[in-house]
Design a protein around this motif. Sequence first.
Motif, PDB file in Angstrom:
ATOM      1  N   VAL A  42       0.832  -1.202   0.000  1.00 16.56           N
ATOM      2  CA  VAL A  42       0.000   0.000   0.000  1.00 16.56           C
ATOM      3  C   VAL A  42       0.869   1.256   0.000  1.00 16.56           C
ATOM      4  O   VAL A  42       0.452   2.299  -0.487  1.00 16.56           O
ATOM      5  CB  VAL A  42      -1.008   0.020   1.175  1.00 16.56           C
ATOM      6  N   ARG A  43       2.093   1.165   0.521  1.00 12.24           N
ATOM      7  CA  ARG A  43       2.980   2.324   0.453  1.00 12.24           C
ATOM      8  C   ARG A  43       3.291   2.673  -1.008  1.00 12.24           C
ATOM      9  O   ARG A  43       3.261   3.845  -1.400  1.00 12.24           O
ATOM     10  CB  ARG A  43       4.300   2.074   1.200  1.00 12.24           C
ATOM     11  N   GLU A  44       3.566   1.629  -1.823  1.00 10.12           N
ATOM     12  CA  GLU A  44       3.867   1.885  -3.231  1.00 10.12           C
ATOM     13  C   GLU A  44       2.664   2.473  -3.962  1.00 10.12           C
ATOM     14  O   GLU A  44       2.803   3.321  -4.839  1.00 10.12           O
ATOM     15  CB  GLU A  44       4.321   0.589  -3.917  1.00 10.12           C
ATOM     16  N   LEU A  45       1.481   2.014  -3.606  1.00 14.47           N
ATOM     17  CA  LEU A  45       0.277   2.483  -4.298  1.00 14.47           C
ATOM     18  C   LEU A  45      -0.191   3.846  -3.806  1.00 14.47           C
ATOM     19  O   LEU A  45      -0.829   4.591  -4.543  1.00 14.47           O
ATOM     20  CB  LEU A  45      -0.861   1.467  -4.114  1.00 14.47           C
ATOM     21  N   GLY A  46       0.114   4.174  -2.542  1.00 15.43           N
ATOM     22  CA  GLY A  46      -0.429   5.399  -1.946  1.00 15.43           C
ATOM     23  C   GLY A  46      -1.912   5.239  -1.668  1.00 15.43           C
ATOM     24  O   GLY A  46      -2.534   4.235  -2.020  1.00 15.43           O
ATOM     25  N   GLU A  47      -2.479   6.248  -1.001  1.00 14.74           N
ATOM     26  CA  GLU A  47      -3.883   6.154  -0.587  1.00 14.74           C
ATOM     27  C   GLU A  47      -4.817   6.055  -1.796  1.00 14.74           C
ATOM     28  O   GLU A  47      -5.720   5.217  -1.842  1.00 14.74           O
ATOM     29  CB  GLU A  47      -4.243   7.378   0.253  1.00 14.74           C
ATOM     30  N   ARG A  48      -4.570   6.913  -2.780  1.00 15.84           N
ATOM     31  CA  ARG A  48      -5.448   6.949  -3.954  1.00 15.84           C
ATOM     32  C   ARG A  48      -5.386   5.627  -4.722  1.00 15.84           C
ATOM     33  O   ARG A  48      -6.407   5.071  -5.121  1.00 15.84           O
ATOM     34  CB  ARG A  48      -5.031   8.108  -4.858  1.00 15.84           C
ATOM     35  N   CYS A  53      -3.429  -0.137   8.580  1.00 13.65           N
ATOM     36  CA  CYS A  53      -2.463  -1.227   8.394  1.00 13.65           C
ATOM     37  C   CYS A  53      -1.074  -0.635   8.223  1.00 13.65           C
ATOM     38  O   CYS A  53      -0.923   0.548   7.932  1.00 13.65           O
ATOM     39  CB  CYS A  53      -2.846  -2.075   7.180  1.00 13.65           C
ATOM     40  N   PRO A  65       2.312   0.395   6.373  1.00  8.59           N
ATOM     41  CA  PRO A  65       2.525   0.766   4.964  1.00  8.59           C
ATOM     42  C   PRO A  65       3.069  -0.387   4.123  1.00  8.59           C
ATOM     43  O   PRO A  65       2.871  -0.414   2.914  1.00  8.59           O
ATOM     44  CB  PRO A  65       3.545   1.905   5.047  1.00  8.59           C
ATOM     45  N   LEU A 112      -5.452  -6.379   1.593  1.00 10.12           N
ATOM     46  CA  LEU A 112      -6.621  -5.494   1.676  1.00 10.12           C
ATOM     47  C   LEU A 112      -7.687  -5.898   0.657  1.00 10.12           C
ATOM     48  O   LEU A 112      -8.889  -5.809   0.931  1.00 10.12           O
ATOM     49  CB  LEU A 112      -6.208  -4.034   1.457  1.00 10.12           C
ATOM     50  N   LEU A 167      -9.006   5.127   5.534  1.00 14.64           N
ATOM     51  CA  LEU A 167      -7.755   4.353   5.479  1.00 14.64           C
ATOM     52  C   LEU A 167      -6.716   5.063   6.333  1.00 14.64           C
ATOM     53  O   LEU A 167      -6.580   6.276   6.255  1.00 14.64           O
ATOM     54  CB  LEU A 167      -7.227   4.278   4.045  1.00 14.64           C
ATOM     55  N   THR A 198      -2.749   4.336   8.808  1.00  8.30           N
ATOM     56  CA  THR A 198      -1.625   3.442   9.074  1.00  8.30           C
ATOM     57  C   THR A 198      -1.585   3.079  10.549  1.00  8.30           C
ATOM     58  O   THR A 198      -1.983   3.860  11.410  1.00  8.30           O
ATOM     59  CB  THR A 198      -0.276   4.088   8.712  1.00  8.30           C
ATOM     60  N   PRO A 217       1.005   7.508  13.970  1.00 13.01           N
ATOM     61  CA  PRO A 217       0.729   8.201  12.709  1.00 13.01           C
ATOM     62  C   PRO A 217      -0.143   9.444  12.863  1.00 13.01           C
ATOM     63  O   PRO A 217       0.056  10.423  12.160  1.00 13.01           O
ATOM     64  CB  PRO A 217      -0.006   7.148  11.875  1.00 13.01           C
ATOM     65  N   ASP A 277      -0.274  11.851   2.397  1.00 11.55           N
ATOM     66  CA  ASP A 277      -0.733  10.503   2.060  1.00 11.55           C
ATOM     67  C   ASP A 277      -0.361   9.578   3.212  1.00 11.55           C
ATOM     68  O   ASP A 277       0.821   9.433   3.532  1.00 11.55           O
ATOM     69  CB  ASP A 277      -0.061  10.028   0.767  1.00 11.55           C
ATOM     70  N   TYR A 329      -0.079   6.474   3.583  1.00 15.37           N
ATOM     71  CA  TYR A 329       0.791   5.337   3.317  1.00 15.37           C
ATOM     72  C   TYR A 329       2.169   5.771   2.836  1.00 15.37           C
ATOM     73  O   TYR A 329       3.189   5.252   3.267  1.00 15.37           O
ATOM     74  CB  TYR A 329       0.133   4.393   2.311  1.00 15.37           C
ATOM     75  N   ARG A 330       2.205   6.771   1.924  1.00 13.98           N
ATOM     76  CA  ARG A 330       3.505   7.180   1.387  1.00 13.98           C
ATOM     77  C   ARG A 330       4.285   8.030   2.364  1.00 13.98           C
ATOM     78  O   ARG A 330       5.499   7.975   2.425  1.00 13.98           O
ATOM     79  CB  ARG A 330       3.292   7.981   0.102  1.00 13.98           C
TER      80      ARG A 330
END
Lengths: 335, 335
Positions: A11-17, A102, A104, A111, A136, A138, B62, B321, B323-324
């Motif tokens: 999810v860190r790579e994808l980001g929230e969006r 969750c 990152p 998910l 969502l 972290t 967070p 963001d 997650y990021r």
Amino acid sequence: MGQTGGSAVTVRELGERGTLARILPLLPLSHSTLVPPGDDSAVSTIEGGAVVTTCDMMIEGPDFRLDWSTPHDVGWKAMASNLADIAAMGATPTGVIVALACPPETPIDLLEGIARGISDGLGEMAEGCVVLGGDLSTAPQLCLSVTVLGELADHSAVLRSGARPGDVVAVAGELGVSERGLRILREHTNKAGGVLPETTRDQLRLNHPEVAHHLAPTAPIALGVVAAEAGATAMMDISDGLVLDATRLGEASGVSIDLDGSLADQEEALMGGEDHGLLACFPPDSVLPHGFRAVGNVVNRGDLWVSVAGAAPRVSRTGWDPYRDASSVNTAVSP
Amino acid sequence: MGQTGGSAVTVRELGERGTLARILPLLPLSHSTLVPPGDDSAVSTIEGGAVVTTCDMMIEGPDFRLDWSTPHDVGWKAMASNLADIAAMGATPTGVIVALACPPETPIDLLEGIARGISDGLGEMAEGCVVLGGDLSTAPQLCLSVTVLGELADHSAVLRSGARPGDVVAVAGELGVSERGLRILREHTNKAGGVLPETTRDQLRLNHPEVAHHLAPTAPIALGVVAAEAGATAMMDISDGLVLDATRLGEASGVSIDLDGSLADQEEALMGGEDHGLLACFPPDSVLPHGFRAVGNVVNRGDLWVSVAGAAPRVSRTGWDPYRDASSVNTAVSP
């Protein structure tokens, strides 16, 4: 984070969006909600001038473990337990709000599995109930908080406090099956040295329906409204075991409950939790609605809140306290 | 768990029932809800046939840190941020559902402080809004999930998507004050080696109103309904900064927003989040309701979603963001 397999995209790579873009298509989002997801709040119609609400938080560690539950199970069980609380009022679930936190580094697969479990659980147990919105965030471990909304049709809410002496006590759904599944999982986890291998878990759930039921129970949600329409005087969901929950109903109503002698030796049925069936009382001489079976009678308040054929139930424990019983929040498993 | 002082009684010692017995008397529980706390679900009246819902999860680490926020702040801020999302629809908050998870060793003082913050926040920002129910659980760190319900009076919900070229863009509440408070807290925390001493924190909030506002913002909740009744065409709450939130409103409406040149050099006002004010658009020539001030105009969709006196805003970042941006979930602090 347990066994997830497949893509290791986090999810860190994808980001929230990007995470939302993967999850939202999996969920039953309503066309009938008045505002699409993405505004500040959701707006949904509610019939009858009253809204029924319940809420439950599930944390990895105290509430579930990912060597036992698949992500799909986590989403499904979150639905079962919350929907049962709406059904227990005699209400129909209309919408679900899901907050999820969750780490990152969580794989998106996990998910997505939870989202599919939410969707499938709603489809099986509460058709027409949609996901209204959520959040969502972290956290160091997976954390799911679910709020469910429901509506009452033309009747009042069925409370715990309406049972009267002479009423028939009935249940819908399983009794003690989840507890038997839990014991099997515990036994094999101990044998395996504390962590259940994925292959063992999959084998156990194939060979033992009670394991599958413990991990992803199907609760008789639609029977809540049916019981209300049949004139139920009191109702609640059985989440902590028949004896403990019947005690709560008896206390709320100021009555005692005498269970059938046939249950005397069924310890799992008496004290096992997490089946999320319904415990309901009906007036004397009621024809029980299809799906309910009589398990006892409401009697005048006596020394015992709950008896079995007039005697104290023979059970080894009575309930679960999240603070006292969670000796280690990272390994304890409820109930 | 930060500085709590006083009694060191933990929630483990009290158990779930004992913990609830300490917390419930501190909360505004309604006499008008149709079912008392303790049944399977809450039932509350809702006017207008529609229910407005929003949800936000706050995790220690967070989302907040207990060397900055008192427990009272945590409860208060959870109210401010969620109530603002209800207000931004033009709705009136009617009920709050609070799920809270904490380590068993958490002092009861801390939960009592959160409960008082919830109660005081509701009393200040949304009188008449009550706590409908909730859930207590265990987790390795403090985790709060709040769902708020609201009702619409005689008007429709005000969405983000209704802005039209020519509309006046207005705001209610603070702009950039929370960001200034955040910078002061960061600076003194860095100076102190990473953890802010309690005495410094208390001094900072006495000497700098913007620190107090960052930790426990008072959001203009009642102005949401006022804006709706005054004919607002679009509205949202400003949680992530004026430029980012105006961009979202512009995108949803298919228009661009040109902000006043007077804002050009006010970077904190343009990009600072967590003030939880309201951003609203009103038809041309509207008399703005008391509490709102004009900050720009809606224009035809151009190359920029948001401009300042026709030029690109000069800001160093645009948003947060979870997650990021949460490089370490245990130390990162939003926005």
